[in-house]
Scaffold this active site. Structure first.
Site, short mmCIF file in Angstrom:
data_model
loop_
_atom_site.label_atom_id
_atom_site.label_comp_id
_atom_site.label_asym_id
_atom_site.label_seq_id
_atom_site.Cartn_x
_atom_site.Cartn_y
_atom_site.Cartn_z
N ASP A 74 -8.67 6.39 -1.24
CA ASP A 74 -7.62 7.03 -2.04
C ASP A 74 -8.28 7.77 -3.22
O ASP A 74 -9.51 7.89 -3.29
CB ASP A 74 -6.59 6.00 -2.50
CG ASP A 74 -7.15 5.03 -3.54
OD1 ASP A 74 -8.38 5.06 -3.80
OD2 ASP A 74 -6.36 4.27 -4.12
N GLU A 90 0.83 -1.21 0.00
CA GLU A 90 0.00 0.00 0.00
C GLU A 90 0.86 1.26 0.00
O GLU A 90 0.48 2.27 -0.57
CB GLU A 90 -0.97 -0.01 1.19
CG GLU A 90 -2.07 -1.07 1.08
CD GLU A 90 -2.98 -0.88 -0.14
OE1 GLU A 90 -3.10 0.25 -0.64
OE2 GLU A 90 -3.56 -1.89 -0.60
N TYR A 118 -5.27 6.95 4.78
CA TYR A 118 -5.51 5.92 3.76
C TYR A 118 -4.84 4.61 4.16
O TYR A 118 -5.46 3.53 4.14
CB TYR A 118 -5.01 6.37 2.37
CG TYR A 118 -5.02 5.20 1.43
CD1 TYR A 118 -6.21 4.75 0.87
CD2 TYR A 118 -3.86 4.46 1.18
CE1 TYR A 118 -6.25 3.61 0.08
CE2 TYR A 118 -3.89 3.33 0.40
CZ TYR A 118 -5.09 2.90 -0.15
OH TYR A 118 -5.11 1.78 -0.91
N1 ADE Z 1 -3.94 0.83 -5.18
C1 ADE Z 1 -3.86 1.02 -3.86
N2 ADE Z 1 -4.12 -0.11 -3.19
C2 ADE Z 1 -4.32 -1.07 -4.11
C3 ADE Z 1 -4.60 -2.45 -4.04
N3 ADE Z 1 -4.68 -3.07 -2.87
N4 ADE Z 1 -4.79 -3.11 -5.20
C4 ADE Z 1 -4.67 -2.46 -6.36
N5 ADE Z 1 -4.41 -1.17 -6.50
C5 ADE Z 1 -4.21 -0.47 -5.38
#
Ligand code: ADE
Length: 343
Positions: free
Chosen positions: A136, A35, A118
């Site tokens: 996000d 993340e 987030y």
């Molecule tokens: N962008 C942020 N977190 C994500 C996730 N877990 N899977 C795909 N795109 C992401």
């Protein structure tokens, strides 16, 4: 949006989700790393970095004890290097407290360096299955269209409003799939040019109903980024190149760079300077320009190749191999290096 719409979204997610490496784990360390990398960086870019990072640093203690040089090398090219430094700061705090996992608790997570709202939501919902939303840019885009949100989505109060709303919907639902279904919808369907016909939320989307999709999300016009022009010197002697370490603060802190100045010079200026310093050279040639857009500024670099006939005293003098393996060169200077093919 009603619970039934959320069910449709989850069904869509389970049928359409991408097979991504961090979707095969519930390990809070791995979720945290993924993340953090995924903030400001595209999924396709992140995948190889994520896999290499976890191979070298598979757990909290290994991240806590890795050298800064090696850490930055693993991060080289991902940008926003403070993310990597904060990962290590947090890993050290966890290690000092004999924790090899991220705490499953909002207040404790919020106190750790680099972990914003987030990431708190992502760790709690994805790794621990707790009902804490992770909002996000992707998720905000989806919500701004579903609700025809008139406020600037970057305002904290907008985020807070949707946080409360999503939390209600999470009751009794798998939190990991819930969070990732919104992210996935924003990434695959509800994009800049959305594909509304296949959207599982089209029945409840006000922007779709009123055909106002292009008006959302509302974002206030960003200030123009300042442009800085610099001259960079790719200075070689016997196939080795001169590099130096940037200072320990500000943009690209502690990373490596080719020598450069904050003003423009031409070939004659460089030749005059070399003569003045009594340095023997065989070639001074322009390699063209590099443009690099950072989050808050733009650099235009005018690049010169200089071939020296003698070694001069300089901070670091390295082979191409060493440059690749040992020193973290940010993307902007990788672009400079790539201009060598213009020789
Ligand atoms: N962008 C942020 N977190 C994500 C996730 N877990 N899977 C795909 N795109 C992401």
């Amino acid at each position: 949006m009603k619970k039934k719409n959320i069910k449709d979204l989850l069904t869509w997610y389970l049928e359409n989700k991408r097979d991504l490496p961090w979707r095969h784990t519930k390990d809070s360390y791995k979720i945290w790393i993924s993340e953090t990398m995924l903030q400001q960086t595209r999924v396709e870019t992140v995948i190889p970095y994520y896999e290499r990072f976890l191979k070298c640093l598979p757990d909290v203690p290994s991240l806590a004890s890795v050298s800064e040089e090696q850490l930055l090398k693993l991060w080289e090219g991902l940008g926003y290097y403070s993310r990597a430094r904060n990962l290590q700061k947090t890993a050290k705090i966890l290690s000092d407290n004999q924790m090899d996992f991220l705490p499953p608790n909002k207040e404790e997570l919020e106190r750790l360096p680099g972990i914003g709202p987030y990431t708190v939501g992502a760790i709690l919902s994805i790794a621990y299955g707790l009902p804490e939303p992770a909002i996000d840019g992707n998720v905000l885009r989806v919500l701004s269209r579903v609700y025809e949100e008139k406020e600037d989505i970057l305002k904290p109060k907008v985020r807070e409003k949707y946080c409360l709303l999503l939390k209600e919907f999470m009751d009794g639902i798998d939190a990991s799939s819930f969070t990732q279904s919104f992210i996935e919808l924003g990434a695959l369907v509800c994009t800049k040019n959305p594909n509304c016909e296949v959207c599982p939320l089209k029945k409840c989307c006000l922007a779709y109903k009123h055909q106002t999709i292009s008006l959302y999300p509302v974002k206030k016009i960003k200030k123009e980024k300042p442009i800085f022009e610099k001259t960079v010197f790719l200075c070689e002697y016997q196939k080795k190149v001169f590099i130096r370490k940037r200072k320990n603060e500000g943009l690209l802190a502690n990373l490596y760079e080719f020598p450069n100045v904050d003003f423009l010079v031409n070939e004659e200026d460089i030749q005059r300077e070399l003569k003045k310093r009594k340095v023997s050279y065989s070639l001074v040639r322009s390699l063209g320009n590099v443009k690099h857009v950072f989050s808050h500024q733009i650099w235009i670099l005018h690049v010169y190749f200089i071939s020296l006939n003698e070694k001069i005293p300089y901070e670091l003098f390295v082979s191409e191999q060493e440059l690749k393996e040992k020193y973290s060169l940010p993307t902007v200077f990788q672009k400079v290096w790539n201009l060598k093919k213009n020789l």
